[in-house]
Design a protein around this motif. Structure first.
Motif, PDB file in Angstrom:
ATOM      1  N   MET A   1      39.138 103.828  20.733  1.00 40.49           N
ATOM      2  CA  MET A   1      39.701 102.700  21.454  1.00 40.49           C
ATOM      3  C   MET A   1      39.637 101.467  20.559  1.00 40.49           C
ATOM      4  N   ARG A   2      40.737 100.728  20.519  1.00 39.32           N
ATOM      5  CA  ARG A   2      40.772  99.539  19.666  1.00 39.32           C
ATOM      6  C   ARG A   2      41.326  98.351  20.436  1.00 39.32           C
ATOM      7  N   LEU A   3      40.568  97.256  20.476  1.00 43.68           N
ATOM      8  CA  LEU A   3      41.059  96.002  21.023  1.00 43.68           C
ATOM      9  C   LEU A   3      42.043  95.411  20.016  1.00 43.68           C
ATOM     10  N   PHE A   4      43.281  95.205  20.452  1.00 51.96           N
ATOM     11  CA  PHE A   4      44.286  94.752  19.480  1.00 51.96           C
ATOM     12  C   PHE A   4      45.151  93.606  19.983  1.00 51.96           C
ATOM     13  N   HIS A   5      45.000  93.196  21.245  1.00 52.47           N
ATOM     14  CA  HIS A   5      46.046  92.367  21.832  1.00 52.47           C
ATOM     15  C   HIS A   5      45.494  91.417  22.886  1.00 52.47           C
ATOM     16  N   TYR A   6      46.081  90.206  22.970  1.00 49.85           N
ATOM     17  CA  TYR A   6      45.824  89.307  24.088  1.00 49.85           C
ATOM     18  C   TYR A   6      47.080  88.487  24.363  1.00 49.85           C
ATOM     19  N   HIS A   7      47.209  88.065  25.631  1.00 49.94           N
ATOM     20  CA  HIS A   7      48.417  87.368  26.078  1.00 49.94           C
ATOM     21  C   HIS A   7      48.035  86.118  26.861  1.00 49.94           C
ATOM     22  N   TYR A   8      48.753  85.031  26.581  1.00 50.01           N
ATOM     23  CA  TYR A   8      48.562  83.757  27.270  1.00 50.01           C
ATOM     24  C   TYR A   8      49.890  83.229  27.801  1.00 50.01           C
ATOM     25  N   TRP A   9      49.826  82.487  28.895  1.00 44.24           N
ATOM     26  CA  TRP A   9      50.924  81.616  29.327  1.00 44.24           C
ATOM     27  C   TRP A   9      50.593  80.226  28.818  1.00 44.24           C
ATOM     28  N   THR A  10      51.608  79.479  28.388  1.00 50.76           N
ATOM     29  CA  THR A  10      51.349  78.185  27.772  1.00 50.76           C
ATOM     30  C   THR A  10      52.541  77.249  27.927  1.00 50.76           C
ATOM     31  N   PRO A  11      52.289  75.947  28.132  1.00 45.02           N
ATOM     32  CA  PRO A  11      53.386  74.984  28.114  1.00 45.02           C
ATOM     33  C   PRO A  11      53.813  74.623  26.688  1.00 45.02           C
ATOM     34  N   GLN A  12      53.162  75.216  25.681  1.00 42.34           N
ATOM     35  CA  GLN A  12      53.424  74.874  24.278  1.00 42.34           C
ATOM     36  C   GLN A  12      53.798  76.113  23.446  1.00 42.34           C
ATOM     37  N   PRO A  13      54.851  76.825  23.799  1.00 43.75           N
ATOM     38  CA  PRO A  13      55.171  78.035  23.032  1.00 43.75           C
ATOM     39  C   PRO A  13      55.523  77.759  21.567  1.00 43.75           C
ATOM     40  N   LYS A  14      56.221  76.657  21.286  1.00 39.40           N
ATOM     41  CA  LYS A  14      56.560  76.355  19.890  1.00 39.40           C
ATOM     42  C   LYS A  14      55.296  76.073  19.080  1.00 39.40           C
ATOM     43  N   GLU A  15      54.385  75.288  19.663  1.00 39.82           N
ATOM     44  CA  GLU A  15      53.143  74.966  18.957  1.00 39.82           C
ATOM     45  C   GLU A  15      52.308  76.225  18.727  1.00 39.82           C
ATOM     46  N   MET A  16      52.323  77.138  19.707  1.00 44.01           N
ATOM     47  CA  MET A  16      51.617  78.412  19.525  1.00 44.01           C
ATOM     48  C   MET A  16      52.238  79.203  18.381  1.00 44.01           C
ATOM     49  N   GLU A  17      53.561  79.299  18.369  1.00 40.50           N
ATOM     50  CA  GLU A  17      54.214  80.035  17.290  1.00 40.50           C
ATOM     51  C   GLU A  17      53.927  79.390  15.940  1.00 40.50           C
ATOM     52  N   ASP A  18      53.985  78.073  15.868  1.00 41.01           N
ATOM     53  CA  ASP A  18      53.702  77.379  14.610  1.00 41.01           C
ATOM     54  C   ASP A  18      52.269  77.650  14.144  1.00 41.01           C
ATOM     55  N   PHE A  19      51.313  77.600  15.066  1.00 39.25           N
ATOM     56  CA  PHE A  19      49.913  77.828  14.718  1.00 39.25           C
ATOM     57  C   PHE A  19      49.721  79.227  14.141  1.00 39.25           C
ATOM     58  N   TYR A  20      50.213  80.242  14.841  1.00 36.86           N
ATOM     59  CA  TYR A  20      49.987  81.611  14.382  1.00 36.86           C
ATOM     60  C   TYR A  20      50.770  81.916  13.106  1.00 36.86           C
ATOM     61  N   THR A  21      51.937  81.312  12.949  1.00 36.11           N
ATOM     62  CA  THR A  21      52.679  81.467  11.693  1.00 36.11           C
ATOM     63  C   THR A  21      51.872  80.892  10.530  1.00 36.11           C
ATOM     64  N   HIS A  22      51.258  79.740  10.765  1.00 33.71           N
ATOM     65  CA  HIS A  22      50.479  79.061   9.725  1.00 33.71           C
ATOM     66  C   HIS A  22      49.300  79.910   9.235  1.00 33.71           C
ATOM     67  N   ILE A  23      48.733  80.751  10.111  1.00 26.58           N
ATOM     68  CA  ILE A  23      47.586  81.563   9.685  1.00 26.58           C
ATOM     69  C   ILE A  23      47.994  82.984   9.291  1.00 26.58           C
ATOM     70  N   GLY A  24      49.306  83.231   9.140  1.00 26.40           N
ATOM     71  CA  GLY A  24      49.752  84.494   8.560  1.00 26.40           C
ATOM     72  C   GLY A  24      50.440  85.465   9.481  1.00 26.40           C
ATOM     73  N   PHE A  25      50.538  85.154  10.779  1.00 24.95           N
ATOM     74  CA  PHE A  25      51.254  86.028  11.701  1.00 24.95           C
ATOM     75  C   PHE A  25      52.763  85.885  11.501  1.00 24.95           C
ATOM     76  N   THR A  26      53.499  86.917  11.880  1.00 25.45           N
ATOM     77  CA  THR A  26      54.959  86.854  11.855  1.00 25.45           C
ATOM     78  C   THR A  26      55.505  87.145  13.250  1.00 25.45           C
ATOM     79  N   VAL A  27      56.652  86.558  13.543  1.00 24.05           N
ATOM     80  CA  VAL A  27      57.305  86.772  14.832  1.00 24.05           C
ATOM     81  C   VAL A  27      57.987  88.135  14.823  1.00 24.05           C
ATOM     82  N   LYS A  28      57.638  88.960  15.798  1.00 20.47           N
ATOM     83  CA  LYS A  28      58.260  90.271  15.939  1.00 20.47           C
ATOM     84  C   LYS A  28      59.356  90.240  16.992  1.00 20.47           C
TER      85      LYS A  28
END
Length: 197
Positions: A1-28
């Motif tokens: 079993m592997r913990l791999f995922h979490y999900h949030y609702w947010t009023p700041q989706p662009k800021e979330m995408e920018d943050f995760y992009t900045h630390i190396g994530f890519t949009v799938k």
């Protein structure tokens, strides 16, 4: 079993995408609605392409190694669910445990959700291709902030030993995600999840 995922609702989706992009994530994946039914707005589209009226995003999925983070538009920041990649044997055992605990199990073609009585869900994923890669970044530890002290026992009875620690707080939320590997940064995302990468 592997913990791999979490999900949030947010009023700041662009800021979330920018943050995760900045630390190396890519949009799938991006799924949203703009003057009609839900549709995809995947890369190579960027937020500049969505101006002046960006879609109302139901889901933005971002990946790094074996870590998958999703978020969608909500009026406030709210933790929705976390996800585990499981074998068929683990899946059968967890579903049996859920039944004995009188938890609602919603089986789907792509994933299964177990509804807890505490306002969040647990996702079970059996499809290995749902995890971007079994190599690279992995979640070493998650800290859940909880207001109900029954939650750790529920996790123990349902899932057994998992890399989740619990700390008391006023609302249920993810307090910390710690990745395997050397620490190169420590920063909080717009939903106030502290990431140690």
């Amino acid at each position: 079993m592997r913990l791999f995922h979490y999900h949030y609702w947010t009023p700041q989706p662009k800021e979330m995408e920018d943050f995760y992009t900045h630390i190396g994530f890519t949009v799938k994946l991006r799924i949203g609605k703009r003057n009609g039914p839900f549709e995809t707005f995947n890369p190579p589209l960027t937020w500049d392409d969505f101006q002046p009226s960006p879609p109302l995003f139901r889901t933005i999925e971002m990946v790094l190694g074996s870590v998958n983070v999703t978020f969608g538009f909500g009026k406030t920041a709210k933790f929705d669910h976390l996800g585990f990649l499981v074998s068929q044997e683990e899946y059968d055992s967890i579903c049996k445990n859920a039944e004995s605990l009188s938890l609602k199990v919603e089986e789907g073609e792509r994933r299964t959700f177990i509804y807890t009585p505490f306002g969040f869900k647990i996702e079970l994923q059996r499809r290995a291709d749902a995890v971007p890669s079994l190599d690279g970044r992995k979640i070493r530890k998650m800290v859940l902030i909880i207001r109900n002290q029954e939650i750790p026992q529920l996790f123990q009875n349902l899932l057994g030993e998992i890399p989740i620690e619990f700390e008391p707080g006023e609302e249920i939320k993810v307090g910390l995600i710690e990745f395997e590997g050397p620490l190169t940064m420590e920063a909080a995302d717009p939903c106030e999840v502290l990431l140690k990468c």
